[in-house]
Motif scaffolding. Structure first.
Motif, PDB file in Angstrom:
ATOM      1  N   ARG A   2     -27.679  84.492  49.706  1.00  0.00           N
ATOM      2  CA  ARG A   2     -28.021  85.768  50.311  1.00  0.00           C
ATOM      3  C   ARG A   2     -27.819  86.900  49.322  1.00  0.00           C
ATOM      4  NH1 ARG A   2     -27.293  81.313  53.694  1.00  0.00           N
ATOM      5  NH2 ARG A   2     -27.753  81.841  55.837  1.00  0.00           N
ATOM      6  N   ALA A   6     -28.434  93.864  51.683  1.00  0.00           N
ATOM      7  CA  ALA A   6     -29.502  93.335  52.523  1.00  0.00           C
ATOM      8  C   ALA A   6     -30.656  94.323  52.610  1.00  0.00           C
ATOM      9  CB  ALA A   6     -28.967  93.044  53.918  1.00  0.00           C
ATOM     10  N   MET A  10     -33.584  92.321  56.690  1.00  0.00           N
ATOM     11  CA  MET A  10     -32.368  91.593  57.027  1.00  0.00           C
ATOM     12  C   MET A  10     -31.451  92.418  57.921  1.00  0.00           C
ATOM     13  SD  MET A  10     -31.475  89.478  53.583  1.00  0.00           S
ATOM     14  CE  MET A  10     -32.642  88.270  52.940  1.00  0.00           C
ATOM     15  N   ARG A  11     -31.533  93.760  57.797  1.00  0.00           N
ATOM     16  CA  ARG A  11     -30.755  94.596  58.703  1.00  0.00           C
ATOM     17  C   ARG A  11     -31.357  94.552  60.096  1.00  0.00           C
ATOM     18  NH1 ARG A  11     -30.633  97.961  54.049  1.00  0.00           N
ATOM     19  NH2 ARG A  11     -32.274  99.313  54.880  1.00  0.00           N
ATOM     20  N   PRO A  14     -30.315  90.418  61.750  1.00  0.00           N
ATOM     21  CA  PRO A  14     -28.999  90.060  61.198  1.00  0.00           C
ATOM     22  C   PRO A  14     -28.766  88.561  61.228  1.00  0.00           C
ATOM     23  CG  PRO A  14     -28.778  90.993  63.385  1.00  0.00           C
ATOM     24  CD  PRO A  14     -30.210  91.176  62.988  1.00  0.00           C
ATOM     25  N   THR A  16     -26.683  85.069  61.856  1.00  0.00           N
ATOM     26  CA  THR A  16     -25.830  84.581  62.939  1.00  0.00           C
ATOM     27  C   THR A  16     -24.550  83.951  62.412  1.00  0.00           C
ATOM     28  OG1 THR A  16     -27.006  82.463  62.935  1.00  0.00           O
ATOM     29  CG2 THR A  16     -27.789  84.164  64.468  1.00  0.00           C
ATOM     30  N   LYS A  18     -21.266  84.249  59.307  1.00  0.00           N
ATOM     31  CA  LYS A  18     -20.519  85.218  58.538  1.00  0.00           C
ATOM     32  C   LYS A  18     -20.144  84.629  57.182  1.00  0.00           C
ATOM     33  CE  LYS A  18     -18.501  87.369  62.653  1.00  0.00           C
ATOM     34  NZ  LYS A  18     -17.238  87.733  63.354  1.00  0.00           N
TER      35      LYS A  18
END
Length: 203
Positions: A2, A6, A10-11, A14, A16, A18
């Protein structure tokens, strides 16, 4: 892997999941010095004084055969060391000089040459200087670094090498990195494309 910042899409969408390792876990502390289980070897952060040794290492035909980059002078080596220090601060890599604990003799390099904190992934890179080969330096240093990395929260650590590099295969096996398979024609060396063995340790 990633991206660190972002983009808009991507914002809007989001993730799922972390970070496996929270950002700042590495950069908020000094890079540690590691010791092998037998106490004979140290893995310490690189110093500018290591530049001459690094340059000499890349003059070795056996080492340069498996590397697609060159190190043409001690000045280039010093620039590389600065980039290695920056990688720790940016949490994109972690590299150590392997030395003899008793006298500080430089023996080789051990590295997490790529790091992905989101998924807790890293890929190994290493080399051993000619005079230190055949002494078990690489597997002992690799075990020390692996123990540290798994303790720091990494989920998976990959070790990839050319199928023609039998020495690296032995290091992986001695260090508990089982062979998972072969990536066909996946790495370009100076003599053409190589199939790559994939070894890994998992948390």
């Amino acid at each position: 892997m990633r991206p660190r910042t972002a983009p808009a899409i991507m914002r809007i969408m989001p993730f799922t999941t972390k970070h496996t390792i929270p950002p700042g876990t590495l950069s908020s502390v000094p890079q540690p010095t590691l010791r092998t289980a037998d106490g004979e070897l140290l893995l310490r952060p690189f110093e500018l004084a290591d530049a001459e040794t690094i340059h000499e290492a890349f003059e070795d035909p056996a080492l340069s055969h498996w590397n697609i980059r060159t190190m043409d002078s001690p000045d280039e080596a010093r620039d590389w060391i600065e980039s290695v220090r920056g990688a720790w601060r940016e949490e994109s890599g972690a590299q150590w000089m392997v030395t003899r604990a008793a006298d500080g003799e430089r023996l080789g390099r051990m590295a997490l040459r790529t790091v992905d904190l989101w998924e807790g992934l890293a890929e190994i890179g290493y080399w051993v200087l000619p005079g230190a080969r055949g002494l078990g330096v690489a597997p002992r240093a690799l075990n020390a670094m692996t123990d540290w990395a798994l303790g720091a929260g990494f989920h998976r650590i990959d070790l990839l090498h050319s199928t023609r590099n039998e020495a690296s295969c032995r290091v992986a096996e001695k260090s508990g990195y089982p062979l998972e398979g072969t990536r066909r024609s996946s790495a370009l060396h100076t003599d053409g494309w190589h199939d790559m063995h994939v070894h890994a340790r998992i948390q």
